[in-house]
Design a protein around this motif. Structure first.
Motif, mmCIF file in Angstrom:
data_model
loop_
_atom_site.group_PDB
_atom_site.id
_atom_site.type_symbol
_atom_site.label_atom_id
_atom_site.label_comp_id
_atom_site.label_asym_id
_atom_site.label_seq_id
_atom_site.Cartn_x
_atom_site.Cartn_y
_atom_site.Cartn_z
ATOM 1 N N UNK A 84 33.915 50.595 47.726
ATOM 2 C CA UNK A 84 34.892 49.508 47.638
ATOM 3 C C UNK A 84 34.406 48.425 46.687
ATOM 4 N N UNK A 85 33.111 48.114 46.722
ATOM 5 C CA UNK A 85 32.566 47.110 45.807
ATOM 6 C C UNK A 85 32.757 47.548 44.357
ATOM 7 N N UNK A 86 32.525 48.834 44.093
ATOM 8 C CA UNK A 86 32.711 49.355 42.739
ATOM 9 C C UNK A 86 34.188 49.285 42.328
ATOM 10 N N UNK A 87 35.058 49.584 43.274
ATOM 11 C CA UNK A 87 36.496 49.565 42.999
ATOM 12 C C UNK A 87 36.970 48.143 42.677
ATOM 13 N N UNK A 88 36.497 47.164 43.445
ATOM 14 C CA UNK A 88 36.930 45.785 43.224
ATOM 15 C C UNK A 88 36.456 45.246 41.882
ATOM 16 N N UNK A 89 35.399 45.817 41.357
ATOM 17 C CA UNK A 89 34.864 45.365 40.068
ATOM 18 C C UNK A 89 35.352 46.201 38.888
ATOM 19 N N UNK A 90 36.256 47.153 39.157
ATOM 20 C CA UNK A 90 36.745 48.010 38.071
ATOM 21 C C UNK A 90 37.740 47.247 37.203
ATOM 22 N N UNK A 91 37.843 47.629 35.943
ATOM 23 C CA UNK A 91 38.688 46.916 34.985
ATOM 24 C C UNK A 91 40.179 47.046 35.299
ATOM 25 N N UNK A 92 40.581 48.161 35.895
ATOM 26 C CA UNK A 92 42.010 48.397 36.085
ATOM 27 C C UNK A 92 42.617 47.684 37.269
#
Length: 339
Positions: free
Chosen positions: A146-154
């Motif tokens: 989830x942390x990676x997802x929240x920091x994704x560009x899209x």
């Protein structure tokens, strides 16, 4: 029972733009009670009216330790050992075959999702299989996916801040059905700190305790509002005033939520409508099934934290005794955690 949206028009426009822009989706971030869940519901309604297909899942206290618990009804009867194959199966059941309609996947309380479900969301975003909307509580520990997802560009991030005094006044009018006296609004605004759920709880407590008086076309608060009021304390104070049979049913729901409606058939028929009317529970279609949950995660947390360990165990045993013989997969997986 959902009133009109107050004070979040700009955030709603931004979120709709993020969804329509063919982006991965939107993340709504903010403290407990600030309006994330309410905004998610408004987004769902708006995009459904535009012809989108809408799917909803939610993180929960009861399912956060269960891999893929929030999407348990989508699991095959004989799950494959390979996680990648399993995720592909769940993804296919969740989003279906590609079609002309765009798909929205709304995820409430995403911070309570188990790590495997979080990994599924990453896969959905990576494949652009659906547009996702995530409601995430600020300050909560996040799993790595989830942390990676929240920091994704899209993903468009939208921070929800406190409501202004004017917006609180508009919301209070929706809640109680008329304007608040200016002095009452000023006093309440300084105590609730722009938090809409806290305002709702203070007004409900005042009305239930006879401390809200209608005079000259507006409501005024008799006496002083609670000083330094905190959201969970306010919720607990209101719960303490419930009739015992309603409090008992609410504890059962809070310990096991989301609960299939069929498991609550033995309750007094008047209990669920009464709890809905008090804005303590909500019945909705979640993951393709009708379920009952507490109206807000803070309400569920407050109930569970106020219970003794023996009280929680008693409600867990009761949940197990209410299981039907033909237990659906979604319930049987959560039942394993109850046992």
């Amino acid at each position: 029972m959902v009133g009109r949206l107050v004070g979040r028009e700009a955030e709603l426009r931004s979120a709709l733009m993020g969804c329509r822009a063919e982006a991965a989706g939107v993340a709504l971030l903010g403290v407990a009670g600030i309006g994330k869940s309410r905004l998610v519901r408004e987004l769902r309604m708006c995009l459904a009216e535009e012809g989108w297909l809408v799917q909803s899942i939610a993180g929960s206290y009861a399912a956060r330790s269960i891999p893929l618990g929030p999407v348990a009804s989508l699991l095959p009867e004989d799950p494959p050992a390979d996680l990648a194959v399993l995720l592909s199966h769940v993804l296919r059941n969740l989003v279906g075959e590609p079609g002309p309609q765009r798909l929205l996947l709304a995820v409430d309380d995403a911070h309570l999702l188990d790590e495997t479900t979080q990994a599924l969301l990453v896969e959905i975003v990576h494949r652009r299989a659906a547009t996702v909307v995530l409601a995430v509580r600020s300050g909560e520990p996040l799993g790595p996916s989830l942390a990676r997802l929240l920091n994704s560009d899209g993903l468009r991030r939208i921070e929800l801040g406190p409501l202004s005094r004017r917006e609180l006044g508009e919301l209070a009018q929706v809640i109680v059905g008329s304007e608040l006296e200016a002095r009452t609004l000023q006093r309440l605004s300084s105590e609730v700190d722009g938090n809409p759920l806290l305002l709702r709880e203070v007004l409900a407590d005042a009305r239930q305790g006879g401390a809200l008086e209608y005079v000259d076309g507006c409501f005024r608060l008799l006496g002083e509002p609670p000083v330094g009021v905190r959201l969970q304390e306010m919720v607990r104070a209101r719960l303490a005033q419930l009739p015992p049979h309603e409090r008992d049913a609410l504890q059962l729901i809070a310990v096991g939520e989301p609960l299939d409606l069929a498991m609550l058939d033995d309750l007094d028929p008047a209990v669920l409508p009464a709890l809905e009317e008090r804005r303590l529970t909500r019945i909705e279609l979640l993951d393709g099934r009708w379920v009952c949950t507490t109206d807000h995660s803070v309400i569920g947390e407050s109930i569970r934290e106020a219970m003794t360990t023996s009280g929680r165990l008693q409600q867990l045993r009761r949940l197990c005794s209410l299981l039907p013989e033909d237990v659906p997969a979604s319930t049987s997986i959560r039942a394993a955690s109850w046992f």
